[in-house]
Design a protein around this motif. Structure first.
Motif, PDB file in Angstrom:
ATOM      1  N   PHE A  44      20.792  33.935  45.689  1.00 55.14           N
ATOM      2  CA  PHE A  44      21.924  34.210  44.807  1.00 55.14           C
ATOM      3  C   PHE A  44      22.169  33.071  43.817  1.00 55.14           C
ATOM      4  O   PHE A  44      22.878  33.255  42.836  1.00 55.14           O
ATOM      5  CB  PHE A  44      23.184  34.516  45.623  1.00 55.14           C
ATOM      6  N   GLU A  45      21.576  31.918  44.060  1.00 50.66           N
ATOM      7  CA  GLU A  45      21.613  30.801  43.117  1.00 50.66           C
ATOM      8  C   GLU A  45      20.260  30.598  42.444  1.00 50.66           C
ATOM      9  O   GLU A  45      20.193  30.183  41.286  1.00 50.66           O
ATOM     10  CB  GLU A  45      22.005  29.502  43.843  1.00 50.66           C
ATOM     11  N   ALA A 126      26.982  42.886  44.204  1.00 52.12           N
ATOM     12  CA  ALA A 126      28.336  42.843  44.777  1.00 52.12           C
ATOM     13  C   ALA A 126      28.627  44.117  45.567  1.00 52.12           C
ATOM     14  O   ALA A 126      29.172  44.054  46.681  1.00 52.12           O
ATOM     15  CB  ALA A 126      29.367  42.650  43.672  1.00 52.12           C
ATOM     16  N   ALA A 127      28.262  45.260  45.028  1.00 52.18           N
ATOM     17  CA  ALA A 127      28.498  46.527  45.721  1.00 52.18           C
ATOM     18  C   ALA A 127      27.708  46.593  47.024  1.00 52.18           C
ATOM     19  O   ALA A 127      28.238  47.029  48.065  1.00 52.18           O
ATOM     20  CB  ALA A 127      28.135  47.701  44.811  1.00 52.18           C
ATOM     21  N   ALA A 159      21.197  29.374  58.240  1.00 50.44           N
ATOM     22  CA  ALA A 159      20.909  30.721  57.736  1.00 50.44           C
ATOM     23  C   ALA A 159      22.190  31.530  57.561  1.00 50.44           C
ATOM     24  O   ALA A 159      22.373  32.220  56.551  1.00 50.44           O
ATOM     25  CB  ALA A 159      19.939  31.434  58.675  1.00 50.44           C
ATOM     26  N   VAL A 160      23.089  31.442  58.526  1.00 46.89           N
ATOM     27  CA  VAL A 160      24.345  32.195  58.420  1.00 46.89           C
ATOM     28  C   VAL A 160      25.233  31.602  57.329  1.00 46.89           C
ATOM     29  O   VAL A 160      25.911  32.339  56.607  1.00 46.89           O
ATOM     30  CB  VAL A 160      25.066  32.261  59.787  1.00 46.89           C
ATOM     31  N   ALA A 166      26.460  33.638  50.088  1.00 42.64           N
ATOM     32  CA  ALA A 166      26.068  34.758  49.230  1.00 42.64           C
ATOM     33  C   ALA A 166      27.216  35.748  49.129  1.00 42.64           C
ATOM     34  O   ALA A 166      27.573  36.207  48.033  1.00 42.64           O
ATOM     35  CB  ALA A 166      24.806  35.438  49.766  1.00 42.64           C
ATOM     36  N   HIS A 167      27.816  36.076  50.261  1.00 46.47           N
ATOM     37  CA  HIS A 167      28.953  36.999  50.247  1.00 46.47           C
ATOM     38  C   HIS A 167      30.114  36.425  49.438  1.00 46.47           C
ATOM     39  O   HIS A 167      30.727  37.143  48.641  1.00 46.47           O
ATOM     40  CB  HIS A 167      29.401  37.322  51.681  1.00 46.47           C
ATOM     41  N   ARG A 168      30.399  35.147  49.639  1.00 49.20           N
ATOM     42  CA  ARG A 168      31.497  34.524  48.873  1.00 49.20           C
ATOM     43  C   ARG A 168      31.203  34.492  47.386  1.00 49.20           C
ATOM     44  O   ARG A 168      32.102  34.678  46.570  1.00 49.20           O
ATOM     45  CB  ARG A 168      31.759  33.100  49.382  1.00 49.20           C
ATOM     46  N   ALA A 169      29.960  34.260  47.018  1.00 53.32           N
ATOM     47  CA  ALA A 169      29.588  34.211  45.596  1.00 53.32           C
ATOM     48  C   ALA A 169      29.873  35.537  44.897  1.00 53.32           C
ATOM     49  O   ALA A 169      30.053  35.571  43.681  1.00 53.32           O
ATOM     50  CB  ALA A 169      28.105  33.847  45.450  1.00 53.32           C
ATOM     51  N   PHE A 170      29.941  36.611  45.681  1.00 49.75           N
ATOM     52  CA  PHE A 170      30.206  37.929  45.102  1.00 49.75           C
ATOM     53  C   PHE A 170      31.566  38.475  45.518  1.00 49.75           C
ATOM     54  O   PHE A 170      31.778  39.676  45.566  1.00 49.75           O
ATOM     55  CB  PHE A 170      29.068  38.890  45.453  1.00 49.75           C
TER      56      PHE A 170
END
Length: 190
Positions: A44-45, A126-127, A159-160, A166-170
């Motif tokens: 995601f980065e 994001a979806a 890893a988690v 990733a979830h926070r970034a979206f």
């Protein structure tokens, strides 16, 4: 071994690397988020998703035809897999340097031909992550159980943590998915 096609759409993706270099990964997937996460633990980065279009095809066969045509168009731009990418993820012959303009023209041609083009992959990502929050909550529960049982490896935490970021970034609100002690263990303060 023949893979069975998933029902539903399949996507041609033109995944642009983050940074100044014009470097692209071209491929197809019915599940781009899962595919992209195989390339780099912080996908995601590592990728510039705002400038990474997805061309939606009705079938995998349609997506494969687009992919083959784009690969042929970009053949002169082929380059090795970047060293920062996971080699086991495959797709070694699908990396291209200096090809952003040509790839953009190809994607525009797909739109002209009637394909749905998502010019910015972030909304799709994001979806997808939002739909999978329940899976992520299960991962967090397992992490907490492993910690209680004393069988939690540092690699698991890393890893988690990457998955959480990733979830926070979206836009995910992690405070509703895991207890505070789990988030603190991951170094994620909410």
């Amino acid at each position: 071994m023949r893979r069975h096609a998933r029902p539903g759409p399949c996507f041609l993706y033109v995944l642009r690397m983050s940074g100044a270099e014009d470097l692209l990964k071209v491929g197809i997937s019915a599940d781009p988020v899962t595919r992209w996460s195989a390339f780099h633990r912080r996908w995601f980065e590592a990728f510039d998703l705002a400038h990474s279009p997805l061309v939606e095809a009705e079938t995998r066969g349609d997506a494969q035809r687009l992919e083959t045509a784009l690969h042929r168009t970009l053949k002169a731009h082929a380059c090795p897999v970047p060293l920062t990418m996971r080699a086991f993820a495959g797709g070694a012959s699908e990396w291209f340097r200096g090809a952003a303009t040509t790839a953009s023209d190809f994607v525009a041609g797909c739109a002209d031909a009637g394909f749905i083009v998502h010019a910015d992959a972030r909304a799709q990502v994001a979806a997808t992550l939002h739909e999978r929050q329940y899976l992520f909550a299960s991962v967090l529960d397992q992490l907490a159980a492993n910690a209680r049982d004393g069988v939690l490896a540092p690699e698991q935490i890393d890893a988690v943590r990457d998955l959480a970021e990733a979830h926070r970034a979206f836009g995910a609100d992690l405070s509703g998915l895991a207890p505070g002690d789990v988030l603190r263990m991951l170094g994620l303060h909410v």
